[in-house]
Design a protein around this motif. Structure first.
Motif, PDB file in Angstrom:
ATOM      1  N   ASP A  68      -5.143  -0.685   0.436  1.00 41.20           N
ATOM      2  CA  ASP A  68      -4.490  -0.611  -0.885  1.00 41.20           C
ATOM      3  C   ASP A  68      -5.470  -0.201  -1.974  1.00 41.20           C
ATOM      4  O   ASP A  68      -5.116   0.531  -2.903  1.00 41.20           O
ATOM      5  CB  ASP A  68      -3.890  -1.974  -1.259  1.00 41.20           C
ATOM      6  N   GLU A  69      -6.698  -0.684  -1.851  1.00 35.52           N
ATOM      7  CA  GLU A  69      -7.722  -0.359  -2.842  1.00 35.52           C
ATOM      8  C   GLU A  69      -7.918   1.160  -2.909  1.00 35.52           C
ATOM      9  O   GLU A  69      -8.043   1.747  -3.986  1.00 35.52           O
ATOM     10  CB  GLU A  69      -9.025  -1.053  -2.426  1.00 35.52           C
TER      11      GLU A  69
ATOM     12  N   LEU B 192      -5.729   3.481  -1.740  1.00 31.85           N
ATOM     13  CA  LEU B 192      -4.490   4.157  -2.123  1.00 31.85           C
ATOM     14  C   LEU B 192      -4.208   3.999  -3.616  1.00 31.85           C
ATOM     15  O   LEU B 192      -3.832   4.958  -4.291  1.00 31.85           O
ATOM     16  CB  LEU B 192      -3.314   3.618  -1.289  1.00 31.85           C
ATOM     17  N   GLU B 193      -4.448   2.791  -4.136  1.00 33.02           N
ATOM     18  CA  GLU B 193      -4.169   2.552  -5.558  1.00 33.02           C
ATOM     19  C   GLU B 193      -5.114   3.321  -6.465  1.00 33.02           C
ATOM     20  O   GLU B 193      -4.767   3.650  -7.589  1.00 33.02           O
ATOM     21  CB  GLU B 193      -4.221   1.046  -5.866  1.00 33.02           C
ATOM     22  N   ALA B 194      -6.294   3.610  -5.980  1.00 28.26           N
ATOM     23  CA  ALA B 194      -7.250   4.400  -6.775  1.00 28.26           C
ATOM     24  C   ALA B 194      -6.870   5.889  -6.738  1.00 28.26           C
ATOM     25  O   ALA B 194      -7.495   6.709  -7.412  1.00 28.26           O
ATOM     26  CB  ALA B 194      -8.661   4.200  -6.249  1.00 28.26           C
ATOM     27  N   GLY B 195      -5.871   6.218  -5.931  1.00 25.94           N
ATOM     28  CA  GLY B 195      -5.409   7.618  -5.859  1.00 25.94           C
ATOM     29  C   GLY B 195      -6.288   8.481  -4.970  1.00 25.94           C
ATOM     30  O   GLY B 195      -6.211   9.705  -5.018  1.00 25.94           O
TER      31      GLY B 195
ATOM     32  N   ARG C 123      -6.240   9.026  -1.837  1.00 28.63           N
ATOM     33  CA  ARG C 123      -5.548   9.806  -0.809  1.00 28.63           C
ATOM     34  C   ARG C 123      -5.215  11.205  -1.350  1.00 28.63           C
ATOM     35  O   ARG C 123      -5.174  12.165  -0.597  1.00 28.63           O
ATOM     36  CB  ARG C 123      -4.266   9.052  -0.389  1.00 28.63           C
ATOM     37  N   ASP C 124      -5.036  11.284  -2.676  1.00 32.49           N
ATOM     38  CA  ASP C 124      -4.682  12.561  -3.303  1.00 32.49           C
ATOM     39  C   ASP C 124      -5.855  13.538  -3.333  1.00 32.49           C
ATOM     40  O   ASP C 124      -5.685  14.707  -3.653  1.00 32.49           O
ATOM     41  CB  ASP C 124      -4.188  12.340  -4.743  1.00 32.49           C
TER      42      ASP C 124
END
Ligand code: ATP
Ligand code: MG
Length: 161
Positions: free
Chosen positions: A92-93, A95-98, A100-101
């Protein structure tokens, strides 16, 4: 896909490999760096980034998980993301930091400790396995895509010559 193993007898050899890899960077290339603490993942990343033209200090992104750099590739500004997922507490850390983008067709991603991101990271083009061997290191390079194969094919890294 291609596969290649060689010795890096000292840090200069690691730097030489970094220079060779820097010449093979293409937009969107994803490189995973495997290896124990102190195996030389950051040293190799620094060598790649310096050879690619980064003049600023390259710190280990141990606490930030990621550091972005800007390089010029074929006349175009290209972002290189240097990840170190060792201290990532949970997916989550990331993914939430973005983060993956960051894995786009244009951004180059170099990832230390990719095993910590299993399940959330895409398949890389190149995978390097660094191991301590005596006073030096051994490196195994594996291509997992056509892009990675092209990179290895043109690497021309021969440290012992
Ligand atoms: N081919 C080599 N032979 C001997 N020493 C090397 C070689 N390449 C790098 N080193 C040394 O090994 C150490 C590697 O440290 P580095 O921070 O790069 O490891 P790392 O794999 O990123 O570790 P971490 O998992 O903690 O991030 C450095 O002190 C560097 O000088
Ligand atoms: Mg490191």
């Amino acid at each position: 896909m291609q596969h290649y193993k060689t010795e890096l007898k000292d840090e200069a050899a690691t730097h030489a490999l970094g220079r060779c890899l820097a010449r093979q960077l293409v937009p969107g290339l994803v490189i995973y760096l495997h290896g124990d603490l102190g195996a030389g993942k950051t040293a190799l990343t620094r060598a790649i980034l310096h050879a690619a033209g980064v003049t600023s200090h390259i710190k280990s992104p141990t606490y930030t998980l990621a550091e972005p750099y800007s390089i010029i590739l074929d006349g175009r500004e290209t972002v290189v993301m240097h990840f170190d997922l060792y201290r990532m507490a949970s997916p989550d850390e990331f993914l939430e930091a973005g983060f993956r983008d960051a894995f786009t067709v244009s951004t180059i991603c170099i990832v230390e400790w990719p095993e910590k991101g299993e399940g959330i990271l895409p398949t890389p083009d190149l995978e390097l396995f660094l191991t301590v061997e005596g006073a030096g290191r051994q490196v195994e390079l594996r291509a997992l895509s056509d892009k990675g194969s092209a990179c290895l094919k043109h690497l021309h890294f021969a440290p012992n010559l």
